[in-house]
Design a protein around this motif. Structure first.
Motif, short mmCIF file in Angstrom:
data_model
loop_
_atom_site.label_atom_id
_atom_site.label_comp_id
_atom_site.label_asym_id
_atom_site.label_seq_id
_atom_site.Cartn_x
_atom_site.Cartn_y
_atom_site.Cartn_z
N ILE A 1 0.40 -1.16 0.11
CA ILE A 1 0.01 0.40 -0.17
C ILE A 1 0.86 1.32 -0.14
CG2 ILE A 1 -1.59 1.37 1.30
CD1 ILE A 1 -2.90 -1.34 2.41
N LYS A 2 0.81 2.37 -1.08
CA LYS A 2 1.98 3.50 -1.26
C LYS A 2 0.85 3.99 -1.01
CE LYS A 2 4.18 1.64 -3.79
NZ LYS A 2 5.69 0.61 -3.58
N GLN A 3 1.36 5.52 0.15
CA GLN A 3 0.84 6.35 0.70
C GLN A 3 0.82 7.13 -0.12
OE1 GLN A 3 -0.04 6.53 4.18
NE2 GLN A 3 0.66 4.55 5.01
N PRO A 4 -0.32 7.87 -0.14
CA PRO A 4 -0.95 8.32 -2.00
C PRO A 4 -0.93 10.39 -0.54
CG PRO A 4 -2.50 7.93 -0.04
CD PRO A 4 -1.71 6.93 0.30
N ARG A 5 -0.55 10.75 -1.60
CA ARG A 5 -0.14 11.83 -1.26
C ARG A 5 1.36 12.42 -1.06
NH1 ARG A 5 -5.03 11.63 -1.03
NH2 ARG A 5 -6.45 12.86 -2.60
N GLN A 6 1.78 11.18 -1.23
CA GLN A 6 3.08 10.90 0.15
C GLN A 6 4.17 11.86 -0.76
OE1 GLN A 6 5.50 6.93 0.16
NE2 GLN A 6 6.82 7.63 2.01
N GLY A 7 4.70 13.17 -0.23
CA GLY A 7 6.11 14.08 -0.41
C GLY A 7 5.37 15.21 -0.68
N TRP A 8 4.01 15.73 -1.05
CA TRP A 8 2.80 16.81 -1.58
C TRP A 8 3.63 17.74 -0.57
CZ3 TRP A 8 -2.58 15.97 -4.03
CH2 TRP A 8 -2.14 15.26 -4.59
N ALA A 9 4.08 17.57 0.46
CA ALA A 9 3.67 18.54 1.72
C ALA A 9 5.28 19.69 0.68
CB ALA A 9 4.00 18.63 2.53
N GLU A 10 6.26 18.45 0.93
CA GLU A 10 7.05 19.35 0.85
C GLU A 10 7.84 20.03 -0.95
OE1 GLU A 10 6.99 15.49 1.35
OE2 GLU A 10 8.16 15.97 3.58
#
Length: 81
Positions: free
Chosen positions: A44-53
């Motif tokens: 399961i990949k984390q959706p929106r992972q890295g979006w904040a950066e």
């Protein structure tokens, strides 16, 4: 590859090696897919992972301007009150 079924409390499970976990980027959870005569485990990949950066970097570069205005010129927001 062959794996043993192991007892885990009142249940049973399959132990995956560190190599497999790293290769397929498996974290704390997997999606279990049941098909005909097989069981598929999918990470399961984390959706929106890295979006904040990414958003922070966009802001620093001035790339975070709206492409479409929030309010169009012909809209009268007063009538919605």
């Amino acid at each position: 590859m062959e794996a043993n079924i192991i007892k885990i409390g009142n249940s049973k499970g399959v132990r995956l090696s560190k190599t497999i976990l790293e290769k397929y980027e498996i974290g704390e959870k997997v999606e279990v897919i049941l098909e005909k005569d097989q069981i598929i485990l999918r990470p399961i990949k984390q959706p929106r992972q890295g979006w904040a950066e990414a958003f922070k970097k966009m802001h620093e570069n001035g790339d975070d301007e709206l492409l479409i205005p929030d309010v169009f010129e012909d809209e009268d927001l007063e009538e919605w009150k």
